[in-house]
Design a protein around this motif. Sequence first.
Motif, PDB file in Angstrom:
ATOM      1  N   LEU A 526       0.975  -1.190  -0.039  1.00 22.70           N
ATOM      2  CA  LEU A 526      -0.083   0.035  -0.026  1.00 22.70           C
ATOM      3  C   LEU A 526       0.582   1.149  -0.065  1.00 22.70           C
ATOM      4  O   LEU A 526       0.425   2.411  -0.388  1.00 22.70           O
ATOM      5  N   GLY A 527       2.094   1.109   0.290  1.00 26.37           N
ATOM      6  CA  GLY A 527       3.005   2.290   0.362  1.00 26.37           C
ATOM      7  C   GLY A 527       3.568   2.605   1.841  1.00 26.37           C
ATOM      8  O   GLY A 527       4.300   3.631   1.906  1.00 26.37           O
ATOM      9  N   VAL A 528       3.068   1.851   2.678  1.00 28.30           N
ATOM     10  CA  VAL A 528       3.350   2.303   4.180  1.00 28.30           C
ATOM     11  C   VAL A 528       4.776   1.702   4.520  1.00 28.30           C
ATOM     12  O   VAL A 528       5.239   0.720   4.115  1.00 28.30           O
ATOM     13  N   THR A 529       5.570   2.367   5.290  1.00 29.60           N
ATOM     14  CA  THR A 529       6.940   2.089   5.539  1.00 29.60           C
ATOM     15  C   THR A 529       6.993   1.689   6.921  1.00 29.60           C
ATOM     16  O   THR A 529       5.993   1.978   7.715  1.00 29.60           O
ATOM     17  N   PHE A 530       8.027   0.920   7.398  1.00 26.03           N
ATOM     18  CA  PHE A 530       8.308   0.322   8.815  1.00 26.03           C
ATOM     19  C   PHE A 530       9.300   0.601   9.339  1.00 26.03           C
ATOM     20  O   PHE A 530      10.566   1.000   8.515  1.00 26.03           O
ATOM     21  N   ALA A 531       9.710   0.855  10.856  1.00 29.86           N
ATOM     22  CA  ALA A 531      10.856   1.309  11.456  1.00 29.86           C
ATOM     23  C   ALA A 531      10.916   0.214  12.606  1.00 29.86           C
ATOM     24  O   ALA A 531       9.714  -0.240  13.002  1.00 29.86           O
ATOM     25  N   LEU A 532      12.146  -0.264  12.872  1.00 25.08           N
ATOM     26  CA  LEU A 532      12.551  -1.048  14.267  1.00 25.08           C
ATOM     27  C   LEU A 532      12.909   0.004  15.242  1.00 25.08           C
ATOM     28  O   LEU A 532      13.873   0.917  15.130  1.00 25.08           O
ATOM     29  N   ASP A 551      12.106  -0.469   6.969  1.00 25.61           N
ATOM     30  CA  ASP A 551      12.816   0.590   6.250  1.00 25.61           C
ATOM     31  C   ASP A 551      13.633   1.458   6.920  1.00 25.61           C
ATOM     32  O   ASP A 551      14.564   2.173   6.464  1.00 25.61           O
ATOM     33  N   ARG A 552      13.375   1.680   8.308  1.00 24.58           N
ATOM     34  CA  ARG A 552      14.076   2.566   9.126  1.00 24.58           C
ATOM     35  C   ARG A 552      14.618   1.871  10.486  1.00 24.58           C
ATOM     36  O   ARG A 552      13.929   0.926  10.988  1.00 24.58           O
ATOM     37  N   LEU A 553      15.813   2.316  10.943  1.00 23.63           N
ATOM     38  CA  LEU A 553      16.225   1.992  12.126  1.00 23.63           C
ATOM     39  C   LEU A 553      16.325   3.074  12.966  1.00 23.63           C
ATOM     40  O   LEU A 553      17.093   3.881  12.898  1.00 23.63           O
ATOM     41  N   ALA A 580      23.332   0.120   9.289  1.00 22.90           N
ATOM     42  CA  ALA A 580      22.202   0.385   8.827  1.00 22.90           C
ATOM     43  C   ALA A 580      22.192   0.728   7.393  1.00 22.90           C
ATOM     44  O   ALA A 580      21.243   0.098   6.473  1.00 22.90           O
ATOM     45  N   GLU A 581      23.306   1.614   7.032  1.00 23.75           N
ATOM     46  CA  GLU A 581      23.432   1.944   5.465  1.00 23.75           C
ATOM     47  C   GLU A 581      23.794   0.835   4.547  1.00 23.75           C
ATOM     48  O   GLU A 581      23.250   0.849   3.544  1.00 23.75           O
ATOM     49  N   GLN A 582      24.463  -0.192   5.028  1.00 24.61           N
ATOM     50  CA  GLN A 582      24.742  -1.665   4.273  1.00 24.61           C
ATOM     51  C   GLN A 582      23.493  -2.289   3.795  1.00 24.61           C
ATOM     52  O   GLN A 582      23.775  -2.893   2.900  1.00 24.61           O
ATOM     53  N   VAL A 583      22.351  -2.304   4.696  1.00 21.97           N
ATOM     54  CA  VAL A 583      21.363  -3.076   4.464  1.00 21.97           C
ATOM     55  C   VAL A 583      20.127  -2.179   3.885  1.00 21.97           C
ATOM     56  O   VAL A 583      19.007  -2.308   4.028  1.00 21.97           O
ATOM     57  N   TYR A 584      20.537  -0.922   3.781  1.00 21.80           N
ATOM     58  CA  TYR A 584      19.616   0.320   2.749  1.00 21.80           C
ATOM     59  C   TYR A 584      18.535   0.572   3.771  1.00 21.80           C
ATOM     60  O   TYR A 584      17.719   0.737   3.545  1.00 21.80           O
ATOM     61  N   MET A 585      19.154   0.939   5.206  1.00 21.07           N
ATOM     62  CA  MET A 585      17.982   1.188   6.028  1.00 21.07           C
ATOM     63  C   MET A 585      18.515   2.891   6.252  1.00 21.07           C
ATOM     64  O   MET A 585      19.342   3.068   6.613  1.00 21.07           O
ATOM     65  N   LYS A 586      17.282   3.692   6.534  1.00 21.71           N
ATOM     66  CA  LYS A 586      17.273   4.938   6.687  1.00 21.71           C
ATOM     67  C   LYS A 586      17.543   5.109   8.119  1.00 21.71           C
ATOM     68  O   LYS A 586      17.055   4.246   9.112  1.00 21.71           O
ATOM     69  N   THR A 587      18.400   5.928   9.233  1.00 20.18           N
ATOM     70  CA  THR A 587      18.696   5.871  10.600  1.00 20.18           C
ATOM     71  C   THR A 587      17.954   7.224  11.048  1.00 20.18           C
ATOM     72  O   THR A 587      18.095   8.130  10.548  1.00 20.18           O
ATOM     73  N   VAL A 588      17.360   6.728  12.288  1.00 25.90           N
ATOM     74  CA  VAL A 588      16.727   8.043  13.165  1.00 25.90           C
ATOM     75  C   VAL A 588      17.528   7.813  14.309  1.00 25.90           C
ATOM     76  O   VAL A 588      17.523   6.537  15.140  1.00 25.90           O
ATOM     77  N   ILE A 589      18.210   8.782  14.834  1.00 21.20           N
ATOM     78  CA  ILE A 589      18.902   8.823  16.055  1.00 21.20           C
ATOM     79  C   ILE A 589      17.954   9.432  17.171  1.00 21.20           C
ATOM     80  O   ILE A 589      17.760  10.678  17.125  1.00 21.20           O
ATOM     81  N   ILE A 601      26.998  14.042  15.825  1.00 21.72           N
ATOM     82  CA  ILE A 601      26.259  13.163  14.914  1.00 21.72           C
ATOM     83  C   ILE A 601      26.036  13.936  13.539  1.00 21.72           C
ATOM     84  O   ILE A 601      26.076  13.324  12.622  1.00 21.72           O
ATOM     85  N   GLU A 602      25.904  15.340  13.507  1.00 21.06           N
ATOM     86  CA  GLU A 602      25.925  16.084  12.281  1.00 21.06           C
ATOM     87  C   GLU A 602      26.980  15.571  11.503  1.00 21.06           C
ATOM     88  O   GLU A 602      26.961  15.523   9.984  1.00 21.06           O
ATOM     89  N   LYS A 603      28.177  15.160  11.822  1.00 26.68           N
ATOM     90  CA  LYS A 603      29.540  14.882  11.020  1.00 26.68           C
ATOM     91  C   LYS A 603      29.148  13.303  10.480  1.00 26.68           C
ATOM     92  O   LYS A 603      30.033  13.034   9.471  1.00 26.68           O
ATOM     93  N   LEU A 604      27.971  12.413  10.935  1.00 37.05           N
ATOM     94  CA  LEU A 604      28.009  11.311  10.386  1.00 37.05           C
ATOM     95  C   LEU A 604      27.245  11.277   9.036  1.00 37.05           C
ATOM     96  O   LEU A 604      27.013  10.060   8.615  1.00 37.05           O
ATOM     97  N   GLY A 605      26.704  12.316   8.507  1.00 31.67           N
ATOM     98  CA  GLY A 605      26.132  12.271   7.184  1.00 31.67           C
ATOM     99  C   GLY A 605      24.799  12.624   7.355  1.00 31.67           C
ATOM    100  O   GLY A 605      23.991  12.951   8.305  1.00 31.67           O
ATOM    101  N   ASP A 606      24.091  12.062   6.485  1.00 27.77           N
ATOM    102  CA  ASP A 606      22.544  12.486   6.234  1.00 27.77           C
ATOM    103  C   ASP A 606      21.686  11.225   7.062  1.00 27.77           C
ATOM    104  O   ASP A 606      20.991  10.410   6.423  1.00 27.77           O
TER     105      ASP A 606
END
Length: 645
Positions: A526-532, A551-553, A580-589, A601-606
Amino acid sequence: MKPGSIQQRLFSRSTVIFLFIVIGVLLSASFYTYVQDRKLQSVSLSALKMASWNLARMSNEAGTFDREVALMIKGVGDPEEFMLRFDVLWSRYDYLLNSTESLPTRQHQDNLRRIKSLFADLKRLEPQIKVLLESAKPDWSDLAADWEQQRKDIQLLLADNFVGEEASQLMTGMEASRDRLANLRVLTLGALVAVFVYLGFAITHIRRQSRTDPLTGLPNSNYLQTINSVDPRKNVIVCQIRDLGLIISEYGNETANEVVQAFARKLEKGLGGSDELIQISQGEFLVIAKTGRGENTEELAERLITATTFDWRVYETVIPVTGLFGVAPACKDQSPGWSVRYQEAYRALAMAQIEREQLYISSENLEKRLRDERIIHNGLVRFLSGEPSPLSLSIVYQPIVSALNRHCISGAEVLLRCCDREIGFFPPNLVVDLCERHGLGAELGRWLFRQVAKETRQLYQDLGFRGSLSINLNPAMLSDSLVSDVQGLLINEGIPASALCMEITEDNAALDFERINDLINELHSLGVTFALDDFGTGHSSLEYVRELKVDRLKIDRCFVNGTEHSEDKMRFLSSIIAMAEQVYMKTVIEGVENQAQWNLIEKLGDVLIQGYFAHKPMPFNDFMAVLMDPASRYPTTRQLSVNAV
């Protein structure tokens, strides 16, 4: 009445005394009957009359049953009266065949054979009667024919027994029977005396055995009922073998009994001479014990826990055995009474089970907590059913921003807030736990979906906002109805599926990977995403990353705390993001609380950040105000269209 209380009354002092009185009366009555029988040597006609009366009664009862058959044929009979008369006739046959008074009648000519034959004929009618009574339109004609023949045979038996010389023969037989019966009384008296002596020993033994568990030899729940008071200086402890039901299911009751015996022995060794150990049920025990010299209640309980933690081997398998303990501590001042302390110990045991702890000690805080939980539960039931309630639920939104630009808002997490007029504000996880415990979890989830759609639909429909809404799923929501709930309560109400991110905690995911992945796949379509969510707080985090199709960690705040003071912690956080990037997951800290943490954390990228340093949770109107701030940036329909081009 409970089985335990029945057994207790059965073997109570008053019951035993009453039983001895009854037996004494029976002995006296038997002796009196013997004396009277010896006085009645000349009364043979009375016995004859009794035999005649029995056969006459059988004839009368057969006539009464005959009338009931006739009424049933006409369709006006009462089934209950019909069966009553059938049972009465049945009892008469039984009396004629088995009673001592009817012995002369049975001995006369071939009466015994004829009565047995008639009784057998009557028994053969019973299945037919049952079928007819259960039938909507019964046909009684066959039964009536069978019964008519029996009725004639009964009349013939009566006539044959009381005509001419046969009556005299019956009288002679009854006189002989009376003499035999008089002699039998002597034997009966002797037997009753023997039984009386036996019962005296047997009842004494049974009373003692009824208070002892046969498996462990410990006092049991019947003994527990006799306790009226306990020394207030002693601790009341209820303990339970953890997961005994699983041991039974895996290895059988025999192995479970061996574990119970071993547990009881180890528990008993940890007690002093004045302490008591009572087995309440198969895997449950009560300890009434004083603390040792220089020992407090918690140390006593820990000592018992250590004593009852062991491995039990079954062939090549090792079963870890542990106990759960609930403690009502010794009273320093006035004791509240035995029953109250026993209840407090059980309350503490229940809390140990809820909290998944091995030990819980009762206290005023525990009583207050349980009272508050009762108030909250009652309020939840009323609130979720739409009734007026002192409890209210609401939702707030905590913005999620980009680490590269604090003003770039990618979405928000939906958070629950709870308040009761009497208690005040209380943690949302308490609401979730209570709902899960009492079967309200799915209803809470549906309320949350409806409230999110109600508050945010204008944000998506009128303002073109396309940021994500992260919604936590409690365990009860991870069911087959989740897809239809998301579709009907969110998407159909105007929330784009692409804007929905369902968060699963590690505890929820532990339920069943395959089933949860099926739900994820359906909602992905349906287009819904999931986060762990809360990654790192469980025991199998990497397994969840590998197995769940999320989709997200969301990295828990425990990995962020102290990063500004420790290079090792920062390197560890960086490695998680890289994984997380290796398995194509977006990261939320989560949990970024200060400028120093933000700068690192800003130095860690997007990556995305959710924390108090960026934004605190806020009501919907405040969230709208943040979005409307000229400095804020967020995804919109127009931006998405440009990106697509």
